[in-house]
Structure formats: C-alpha cells, structure tokens
Motif scaffolding. Structure first.
Motif, short mmCIF file in Angstrom:
data_model
loop_
_atom_site.label_atom_id
_atom_site.label_comp_id
_atom_site.label_asym_id
_atom_site.label_seq_id
_atom_site.Cartn_x
_atom_site.Cartn_y
_atom_site.Cartn_z
N UNK A 66 0.85 -1.19 0.00
CA UNK A 66 0.00 0.00 0.00
C UNK A 66 0.89 1.24 0.00
N UNK A 67 0.56 2.17 -0.88
CA UNK A 67 1.29 3.42 -0.95
C UNK A 67 0.43 4.52 -0.33
N UNK A 68 0.86 5.05 0.80
CA UNK A 68 0.05 6.10 1.43
C UNK A 68 0.01 7.36 0.57
N UNK A 69 -1.09 8.09 0.65
CA UNK A 69 -1.18 9.38 -0.04
C UNK A 69 -0.06 10.28 0.46
N UNK A 70 0.58 10.96 -0.45
CA UNK A 70 1.65 11.88 -0.07
C UNK A 70 2.91 11.18 0.40
N UNK A 113 11.25 -1.02 -10.10
CA UNK A 113 12.41 -0.35 -9.52
C UNK A 113 13.53 -0.22 -10.56
N UNK A 114 14.44 0.70 -10.30
CA UNK A 114 15.61 0.87 -11.16
C UNK A 114 16.40 -0.44 -11.24
N UNK A 115 16.46 -1.15 -10.12
CA UNK A 115 17.20 -2.42 -10.09
C UNK A 115 16.63 -3.41 -11.10
N UNK A 116 15.32 -3.57 -11.13
CA UNK A 116 14.70 -4.50 -12.08
C UNK A 116 14.85 -4.00 -13.51
N UNK A 117 14.72 -2.70 -13.71
CA UNK A 117 14.88 -2.16 -15.06
C UNK A 117 16.30 -2.41 -15.59
N UNK A 118 17.29 -2.32 -14.72
CA UNK A 118 18.67 -2.59 -15.13
C UNK A 118 18.89 -4.06 -15.47
N UNK A 119 18.16 -4.95 -14.80
CA UNK A 119 18.28 -6.39 -15.05
C UNK A 119 17.65 -6.81 -16.37
N UNK A 120 16.76 -5.99 -16.89
CA UNK A 120 15.99 -6.36 -18.07
C UNK A 120 16.85 -6.43 -19.32
N UNK A 169 10.41 -13.84 -19.57
CA UNK A 169 9.68 -13.33 -18.42
C UNK A 169 9.35 -11.88 -18.64
N UNK A 170 8.07 -11.57 -18.53
CA UNK A 170 7.60 -10.18 -18.58
C UNK A 170 7.40 -9.72 -17.14
N UNK A 171 7.87 -8.52 -16.83
CA UNK A 171 7.70 -7.94 -15.50
C UNK A 171 6.74 -6.76 -15.57
N UNK A 172 5.71 -6.81 -14.73
CA UNK A 172 4.75 -5.71 -14.63
C UNK A 172 4.80 -5.21 -13.19
N UNK A 173 5.14 -3.95 -13.02
CA UNK A 173 5.24 -3.36 -11.69
C UNK A 173 3.89 -3.00 -11.11
N UNK A 174 3.92 -2.53 -9.89
CA UNK A 174 2.71 -2.07 -9.22
C UNK A 174 2.44 -0.61 -9.54
N UNK A 175 1.74 0.04 -8.67
CA UNK A 175 1.33 1.42 -8.92
C UNK A 175 2.52 2.38 -9.03
N UNK A 235 11.50 8.48 -0.24
CA UNK A 235 12.12 7.39 0.54
C UNK A 235 11.11 6.28 0.81
N UNK A 236 9.88 6.65 1.15
CA UNK A 236 8.83 5.65 1.39
C UNK A 236 8.53 4.87 0.10
N UNK A 237 8.48 5.58 -1.01
CA UNK A 237 8.22 4.92 -2.28
C UNK A 237 9.35 3.96 -2.64
N UNK A 238 10.59 4.33 -2.36
CA UNK A 238 11.73 3.44 -2.60
C UNK A 238 11.63 2.18 -1.74
N UNK A 239 11.21 2.33 -0.49
CA UNK A 239 11.05 1.17 0.40
C UNK A 239 9.95 0.24 -0.13
#
Length: 159
Positions: free
Chosen positions: A42-46, A114-121, A104-110, A50-54
């Motif tokens: 769950x991504x809190x409003x606002x 992450x940059x890490x997964x994008x680099x692995x692609x 393998x196709x990767x679909x992220x959430x909202x 740093x929270x989004x990265x976590x």
C-alpha cells in the motif's frame, strides 16, 4: 516457448479475470504461459520518495525471488522502447529462433518497476506513453502476445 508474467498485485475484477483466462487459453497451442502475482504494498497518499523506494524494494524482492535463471527479461516500462505489433511479433520470433525459449515479462505495481529491475531487463518495453492500471495491463499484454503468434503464423487475427 515458456512465457512467465510476473506482476505486482492481484486481479479482483471478474471481467479482467475472464479476459486474462481467455487469452491464456488461446495461447495454449503456442506457448506455456504462467502468471505469478506478488503482494503489492500500500502506498500512502503523499508518500515521500524514501517511502516509495522502500515500497518498491519490497515488491522488487518478491519479483526477483520468482525469476528463473537464464530467462530473457522484458520489463514493461513507460520509458521503454516502443514497438508496433508486427515489430513485437518479430522480436518474439527472433528470441524463439535464437534459443531463448523462456521469456519473463515484468509488470510493476502502482509505482512501476524499480531501477534495479529495469537494469536487469534484457529489453525495456513500452506499449504507450499513456499510463494503464497494472491489472488491466495484464490483459493487454496477453492479447499482444497472442496477436504476435498469429502474426508470426500469417493468420488473419491481426487485421
């Protein structure tokens, strides 16, 4: 061909489940399709950056745990490469003929991937500059994979 779709979040809408099931069934003669879902955070409003990265880090760890060694990774990314349906079909055909039998196709959430997964692609692919709900995008992806197989077989579905 083995196609794995790793995605964040569950499908709740019955109409989407029905469409996903239909295209998974249609793909049966061409490829073995496996869809694996990981829990979304769950991504809190606002939320702060740093929270989004976590949040992304948690979702990334869950997706990475399901990646099979040696798979060709296609990350769905709004900033990725745009391909037409025939170009996408050609890409899948090229992978199959060069021995890449597991994709393998990767679909992220909202928050996306992450940059890490994008680099692995191996390929970062965008279907549009528009933003789609990640639940709906599963259906769009499956339809385009099915369309690619029909194009590669010279069948009339594409028209």
């Amino acid at each position: 061909m083995q196609i794995q779709i790793l995605t964040v979040g569950k499908i709740k809408e019955k109409y989407l489940k029905m469409g996903i099931d239909e295209y998974t069934k249609r793909l049966g003669p061409f490829a073995r399709v496996e869809i694996r879902e990981v829990k979304d955070e769950k991504t809190p409003d606002g939320a702060s950056a740093a929270e989004e990265e976590q949040i992304q880090a948690k979702e990334t760890a869950r997706l990475k745990a399901l990646l099979k060694p040696g798979t060709y990774i296609i990350a769905l990314d709004i900033k990725g490469k745009n391909l037409s349906s025939p170009e996408f079909a050609s890409q899948l055909d090229k992978l199959a003929t060069t021995g890449q039998s597991h994709i393998t196709f990767l679909i992220g959430g909202s928050l996306g991937l992450s940059r890490e997964l994008l680099k692995m692609a191996d390929l970062r692919l965008s279907f549009s500059a528009m933003t789609f709900p990640h639940q709906l995008f599963r259906l769009i992806l499956l339809e385009q994979i099915y369309r690619a197989y029909k194009i590669n077989r010279g069948e009339p579905y594409h028209k």
